[in-house]
Scaffold this motif. Structure first.
Motif, PDB file in Angstrom:
ATOM      1  N   PHE A 291      12.796 111.322 -27.079  1.00 32.37           N
ATOM      2  CA  PHE A 291      11.802 111.788 -26.105  1.00 32.37           C
ATOM      3  C   PHE A 291      11.100 110.618 -25.408  1.00 32.37           C
ATOM      4  O   PHE A 291      10.127 110.807 -24.682  1.00 32.37           O
ATOM      5  N   GLY A 292      11.604 109.406 -25.669  1.00 30.09           N
ATOM      6  CA  GLY A 292      10.968 108.231 -25.080  1.00 30.09           C
ATOM      7  C   GLY A 292       9.692 107.834 -25.782  1.00 30.09           C
ATOM      8  O   GLY A 292       8.884 107.077 -25.245  1.00 30.09           O
ATOM      9  N   ILE A 293       9.503 108.334 -27.009  1.00 29.80           N
ATOM     10  CA  ILE A 293       8.304 108.038 -27.794  1.00 29.80           C
ATOM     11  C   ILE A 293       8.639 106.971 -28.822  1.00 29.80           C
ATOM     12  O   ILE A 293       9.634 107.076 -29.548  1.00 29.80           O
ATOM     13  N   HIS A 294       7.814 105.953 -28.901  1.00 32.46           N
ATOM     14  CA  HIS A 294       8.055 104.869 -29.848  1.00 32.46           C
ATOM     15  C   HIS A 294       6.949 104.835 -30.902  1.00 32.46           C
ATOM     16  O   HIS A 294       5.777 104.649 -30.584  1.00 32.46           O
ATOM     17  N   ILE A 295       7.342 105.062 -32.150  1.00 30.88           N
ATOM     18  CA  ILE A 295       6.409 105.019 -33.265  1.00 30.88           C
ATOM     19  C   ILE A 295       6.884 103.959 -34.254  1.00 30.88           C
ATOM     20  O   ILE A 295       7.990 103.439 -34.132  1.00 30.88           O
ATOM     21  N   THR A 296       6.044 103.654 -35.224  1.00 31.27           N
ATOM     22  CA  THR A 296       6.373 102.631 -36.213  1.00 31.27           C
ATOM     23  C   THR A 296       6.414 103.228 -37.611  1.00 31.27           C
ATOM     24  O   THR A 296       5.950 104.349 -37.849  1.00 31.27           O
ATOM     25  N   ILE A 297       6.960 102.458 -38.539  1.00 31.77           N
ATOM     26  CA  ILE A 297       6.959 102.869 -39.944  1.00 31.77           C
ATOM     27  C   ILE A 297       5.530 103.072 -40.425  1.00 31.77           C
ATOM     28  O   ILE A 297       5.237 104.013 -41.177  1.00 31.77           O
ATOM     29  N   HIS A 298       4.622 102.209 -39.980  1.00 28.71           N
ATOM     30  CA  HIS A 298       3.216 102.324 -40.374  1.00 28.71           C
ATOM     31  C   HIS A 298       2.628 103.652 -39.898  1.00 28.71           C
ATOM     32  O   HIS A 298       1.869 104.297 -40.631  1.00 28.71           O
ATOM     33  N   THR A 299       2.976 104.069 -38.686  1.00 27.07           N
ATOM     34  CA  THR A 299       2.474 105.345 -38.164  1.00 27.07           C
ATOM     35  C   THR A 299       2.963 106.501 -39.024  1.00 27.07           C
ATOM     36  O   THR A 299       2.207 107.431 -39.326  1.00 27.07           O
ATOM     37  N   CYS A 300       4.234 106.459 -39.406  1.00 27.99           N
ATOM     38  CA  CYS A 300       4.788 107.504 -40.277  1.00 27.99           C
ATOM     39  C   CYS A 300       4.062 107.523 -41.616  1.00 27.99           C
ATOM     40  O   CYS A 300       3.743 108.589 -42.160  1.00 27.99           O
ATOM     41  N   GLU A 301       3.808 106.337 -42.149  1.00 28.29           N
ATOM     42  CA  GLU A 301       3.089 106.217 -43.419  1.00 28.29           C
ATOM     43  C   GLU A 301       1.708 106.873 -43.324  1.00 28.29           C
ATOM     44  O   GLU A 301       1.293 107.602 -44.231  1.00 28.29           O
TER      45      GLU A 301
END
Length: 215
Positions: free
Chosen positions: A32-42
């Motif tokens: 979807f053109g969205i960029h998240i990080t491992i930290h955000t998931c955490e």
């Protein structure tokens, strides 16, 4: 302390699968053109059910998709990655063999759906250790609601005061404590203040084993 049963969370406690779950979410949102990080998931989704994970991202980014579609995408990617890359957490088999030798009953109470449970048990050859597995997917509410832990205690038939939970996430810790269960946190960030309500905190399962042997 008298312990007759130990209830394990699965992802991040039994298997080192949190990186695979995070990557599955990162890849799914990249569509979807969205960029998240491992930290955000955490921070936002660790310990949650797959439908709740999908809902969090849909609401957070106002994504033009459904919960089912996004959940299926994440689940498929995570399942494949776990089968290929999943590894046991440090000290897992030492702890399991100790508990088995002591005839302490073991069960799993996880937010993951049955397809992931089967993949993990096949990958790590765990079928001979656990009496059964409970999935929060089968409950009206996922963690931090205590439903999956209450169901597990009911199925074990062992008093809550004689049971120990091992968790790695804040939402899992809250769920276990809400079920009035003694709870150990195992996490490399075990000294973080967010785990303060735990009965004890450890960096690895091997440290849990040492604690149980001392008691």
């Amino acid at each position: 302390m008298k312990i007759s049963s130990v209830i394990f969370d699965m992802d991040g406690v039994i298997i080192d699968s949190e990186p695979q779950w995070a990557k599955a979410q990162i890849d799914a949102l990249a569509n979807f053109g969205i960029h998240i990080t491992i930290h955000t998931c955490e921070q936002l989704t660790r310990g949650q059910r797959i439908d709740e994970i999908a809902n969090i991202w849909i609401e957070h980014f106002n994504l033009p998709t459904t919960t089912q579609i996004l959940a299926d995408t994440i689940l498929t990617r995570a399942h494949q990655a776990i089968l290929q890359e999943g590894k046991p957490m440090f000290g897992l088999y030492e702890l399991l063999n100790y508990l088995k030798a002591k005839q302490i009953k073991m069960a799993v109470a996880t937010s993951s759906p049955p397809i992931i449970i089967q993949a993990v048990f096949d990958k790590l050859k765990l079928w001979d250790y656990f009496a059964f597995q409970c999935s929060a997917n089968d409950e009206p509410f996922g963690k931090p609601h205590p439903a999956v832990y209450l169901k597990t205690i009911e199925k074990l038939g062992i008093p809550a005061k004689e049971s120990l939970v091992i968790e790695d996430s804040v939402v899992g810790l809250i769920a276990a404590k809400a079920a009035n269960l003694r709870t150990f946190v195992v996490n490399t960030q075990y000294q973080n203040a967010q785990f303060a309500i735990a009965d004890a905190q450890f960096p690895t399962l091997l440290d849990v084993l040492k604690k149980l042997e001392e008691d």
